[in-house]
Design a protein around this motif. Structure first.
Motif, PDB file in Angstrom:
ATOM      1  N   PRO A   1       0.825  -1.214   0.000  1.00  0.00           N
ATOM      2  CA  PRO A   1       0.000   0.000   0.000  1.00  0.00           C
ATOM      3  C   PRO A   1       0.855   1.259   0.000  1.00  0.00           C
ATOM      4  O   PRO A   1       1.968   1.274   0.513  1.00  0.00           O
TER       5      PRO A   1
ATOM      6  N   CYS B   1       3.543   3.623   5.728  1.00  0.00           N
ATOM      7  CA  CYS B   1       2.202   3.262   6.189  1.00  0.00           C
ATOM      8  C   CYS B   1       2.262   2.912   7.676  1.00  0.00           C
ATOM      9  O   CYS B   1       2.433   1.752   8.051  1.00  0.00           O
TER      10      CYS B   1
ATOM     11  N   CYS C   1      -4.431  15.054   5.989  1.00  0.00           N
ATOM     12  CA  CYS C   1      -5.429  14.498   5.075  1.00  0.00           C
ATOM     13  C   CYS C   1      -4.661  13.519   4.184  1.00  0.00           C
ATOM     14  O   CYS C   1      -3.781  13.925   3.427  1.00  0.00           O
TER      15      CYS C   1
ATOM     16  N   LEU D   1      -4.302   9.843   1.698  1.00  0.00           N
ATOM     17  CA  LEU D   1      -4.905   8.919   0.739  1.00  0.00           C
ATOM     18  C   LEU D   1      -4.126   7.617   0.806  1.00  0.00           C
ATOM     19  O   LEU D   1      -2.911   7.597   0.586  1.00  0.00           O
ATOM     20  N   LEU D   2      -4.816   6.531   1.127  1.00  0.00           N
ATOM     21  CA  LEU D   2      -4.208   5.201   1.175  1.00  0.00           C
ATOM     22  C   LEU D   2      -4.639   4.449  -0.069  1.00  0.00           C
ATOM     23  O   LEU D   2      -5.837   4.241  -0.296  1.00  0.00           O
TER      24      LEU D   2
ATOM     25  N   GLU E   1      -4.501   0.993  -2.023  1.00  0.00           N
ATOM     26  CA  GLU E   1      -4.253  -0.426  -1.795  1.00  0.00           C
ATOM     27  C   GLU E   1      -4.895  -1.216  -2.929  1.00  0.00           C
ATOM     28  O   GLU E   1      -6.122  -1.180  -3.095  1.00  0.00           O
TER      29      GLU E   1
ATOM     30  N   VAL F   1      -8.082  -0.001  -4.812  1.00  0.00           N
ATOM     31  CA  VAL F   1      -8.989   0.737  -3.935  1.00  0.00           C
ATOM     32  C   VAL F   1      -8.231   1.879  -3.264  1.00  0.00           C
ATOM     33  O   VAL F   1      -7.057   1.733  -2.922  1.00  0.00           O
ATOM     34  N   GLY F   2      -8.900   3.005  -3.074  1.00  0.00           N
ATOM     35  CA  GLY F   2      -8.301   4.128  -2.369  1.00  0.00           C
ATOM     36  C   GLY F   2      -9.166   4.529  -1.182  1.00  0.00           C
ATOM     37  O   GLY F   2     -10.402   4.486  -1.257  1.00  0.00           O
ATOM     38  N   TYR F   3      -8.534   4.879  -0.082  1.00  0.00           N
ATOM     39  CA  TYR F   3      -9.228   5.322   1.120  1.00  0.00           C
ATOM     40  C   TYR F   3      -8.701   6.704   1.494  1.00  0.00           C
ATOM     41  O   TYR F   3      -7.493   6.932   1.482  1.00  0.00           O
ATOM     42  N   ILE F   4      -9.613   7.611   1.848  1.00  0.00           N
ATOM     43  CA  ILE F   4      -9.214   8.946   2.287  1.00  0.00           C
ATOM     44  C   ILE F   4      -9.418   9.037   3.791  1.00  0.00           C
ATOM     45  O   ILE F   4     -10.480   8.672   4.312  1.00  0.00           O
ATOM     46  N   TRP F   5      -8.394   9.514   4.490  1.00  0.00           N
ATOM     47  CA  TRP F   5      -8.454   9.731   5.936  1.00  0.00           C
ATOM     48  C   TRP F   5      -8.267  11.217   6.196  1.00  0.00           C
ATOM     49  O   TRP F   5      -7.290  11.813   5.744  1.00  0.00           O
TER      50      TRP F   5
END
Length: 137
Positions: free
Chosen positions: A76, A102, A112, A114-115, A117, A120-124
């Motif tokens: 990731p 990570c 802010c 962006l992960l 993987e 798929v991408g995840y925003i935190w």
């Protein structure tokens, strides 16, 4: 992991020069093999619960892509989006943001992230991110 151990045992038995019992000196090409095998085992498509079609699709995809495209699929990537907001508004062209390790240390309250993987991408978004930064992103 048993297959990795068997491969390294066979290398030691048939290919390696004599060394002490508790030491195995690997060539550069094999040093990262255990890490790559662990990453492959963690892919969702190789888990027991996966559909056979998804597994076949992954095998076809992996066998056709170069190593430079394979590594981002296995490991990731974490991108600091809040640092992209500091760019001037007239900035054009490709932006290559720095990748973070990570870990939870990167997850500050004012970050802010962006992960990415596999596909798929995840925003935190941290609790302390200023609203103008979010508007800019």
């Amino acid at each position: 992991t048993a297959q990795c151990v068997n491969i390294l045992y066979a290398y030691r038995k048939y290919c390696a020069t004599a060394s002490s019992t508790g030491q195995l000196i690997l060539p550069e090409a094999l040093k990262l093999m255990p890490l790559y095998m662990l990453a492959f085992n963690k892919l969702k498509s190789l888990q027991q619960k996966c559909e056979p079609d998804a597994r076949a699709s992954l095998v076809a995809k992996i066998s056709a892509i170069p190593m430079t495209d394979l590594l981002p699929m296995l490991f990731p990537r974490l991108v600091a989006l809040h640092k992209l907001a500091d760019l001037p508004p007239d900035h054009e062209g490709d932006v290559n943001p720095d990748l973070l390790s990570c870990s939870s240390e990167a997850m500050d309250d004012d970050a802010c992230l962006l992960l990415l993987e596999e596909d798929v991408g995840y925003i935190w978004i941290g609790l302390g991110v200023y609203p103008p930064v979010l508007d800019r992103l």
